[in-house]
Design a protein around this motif. Structure first.
Motif, PDB file in Angstrom:
ATOM      1  N   CYS A   1      -5.779  -1.844  11.197  1.00 21.60           N
ATOM      2  CA  CYS A   1      -5.597  -2.411  12.536  1.00 21.60           C
ATOM      3  C   CYS A   1      -6.481  -1.647  13.533  1.00 21.60           C
ATOM      4  O   CYS A   1      -7.231  -0.761  13.153  1.00 21.60           O
TER       5      CYS A   1
ATOM      6  N   TRP B   1      -5.537   0.492  15.635  1.00 15.43           N
ATOM      7  CA  TRP B   1      -5.133   1.904  15.652  1.00 15.43           C
ATOM      8  C   TRP B   1      -5.800   2.624  14.493  1.00 15.43           C
ATOM      9  O   TRP B   1      -6.322   3.715  14.641  1.00 15.43           O
ATOM     10  N   CYS B   2      -5.770   1.996  13.321  1.00 12.17           N
ATOM     11  CA  CYS B   2      -6.408   2.601  12.146  1.00 12.17           C
ATOM     12  C   CYS B   2      -7.899   2.828  12.394  1.00 12.17           C
ATOM     13  O   CYS B   2      -8.461   3.824  11.953  1.00 12.17           O
TER      14      CYS B   2
ATOM     15  N   CYS C   1      -2.914  -0.410   6.257  1.00 10.59           N
ATOM     16  CA  CYS C   1      -2.454  -0.036   7.591  1.00 10.59           C
ATOM     17  C   CYS C   1      -1.012   0.444   7.554  1.00 10.59           C
ATOM     18  O   CYS C   1      -0.133  -0.286   7.109  1.00 10.59           O
ATOM     19  N   PRO C   2      -0.747   1.661   8.046  1.00 12.43           N
ATOM     20  CA  PRO C   2       0.644   2.127   8.101  1.00 12.43           C
ATOM     21  C   PRO C   2       1.382   1.677   9.361  1.00 12.43           C
ATOM     22  O   PRO C   2       2.585   1.879   9.478  1.00 12.43           O
ATOM     23  N   HIS C   3       0.666   1.061  10.300  1.00 12.34           N
ATOM     24  CA  HIS C   3       1.283   0.717  11.584  1.00 12.34           C
ATOM     25  C   HIS C   3       2.088  -0.581  11.550  1.00 12.34           C
ATOM     26  O   HIS C   3       2.986  -0.769  12.352  1.00 12.34           O
TER      27      HIS C   3
HETATM   28 ZN    ZN Z   1      -3.016   0.383  11.423  1.00  8.14          ZN
END
Ligand code: ZN
Length: 160
Positions: free
Chosen positions: A62, A64-65, A144-146
């Protein structure tokens, strides 16, 4: 309205609005093509235009990533957004970005390149008139961890 879309375009001024749009798109598994630009002036230098076109695909990295969104930018946004005012409208720069975004959209729909299979982050350098892949992107993890898959769909209330 977004839930009925197959692909969303975002060109929101500011990082917080982008974050909210990406959250919504991820929740409903909608690819998001984000584009935007800004003008910055460092003391003693001419103004510089920079921008981005980002393809944020569910289950992939994402914004953020990719490092495009971060806590520092979110905090700074409350103080100021760009040196050209809140909403710099530089038509030739936005034309470049919009054309690149439409190219990604057409590729998503038609698979004309046969190679668009993951996230995209293009960096626009307006003073040079170039758009090129972000050099950091190969080092960004694909997963993606988000936005975990157990958080897709309508928000649900849980009993506490
Ligand atoms: Zn992410």
């Amino acid at each position: 309205m977004l839930q009925g879309c197959d692909v969303a375009f975002g060109s929101i001024d500011g990082y917080k609005g982008r974050d909210e749009l990406e959250k919504t798109c991820r929740r409903f598994l909608i690819p998001l093509i984000d584009l935007g630009m800004d003008v910055r002036t460092l003391e003693g230098h001419r103004p510089r235009m920079a921008g981005q076109v980002i393809l944020s695909i569910p289950c992939e990295a994402c914004m953020w990533c990719m490092g495009f969104l971060d806590d520092e930018k979110m905090a700074l946004e409350d103080q100021r957004y760009g040196d050209a005012g809140d909403n710099p409208q530089v038509i030739w720069a936005l034309g470049h970005l919009a054309s690149s975004a439409v190219g990604l959209f057409v590729d998503l729909l038609t698979d004309w390149t046969g190679s668009l299979r993951e996230r995209v982050h293009l960096v626009y350098r307006g003073n040079e008139g170039t758009i090129s892949p972000c050099r950091r992107l190969p080092y960004v993890p694909r997963e993606c961890p988000h936005y975990p898959l157990d958080q897709i769909g309508e928000p649900r209330l849980r009993a506490v």
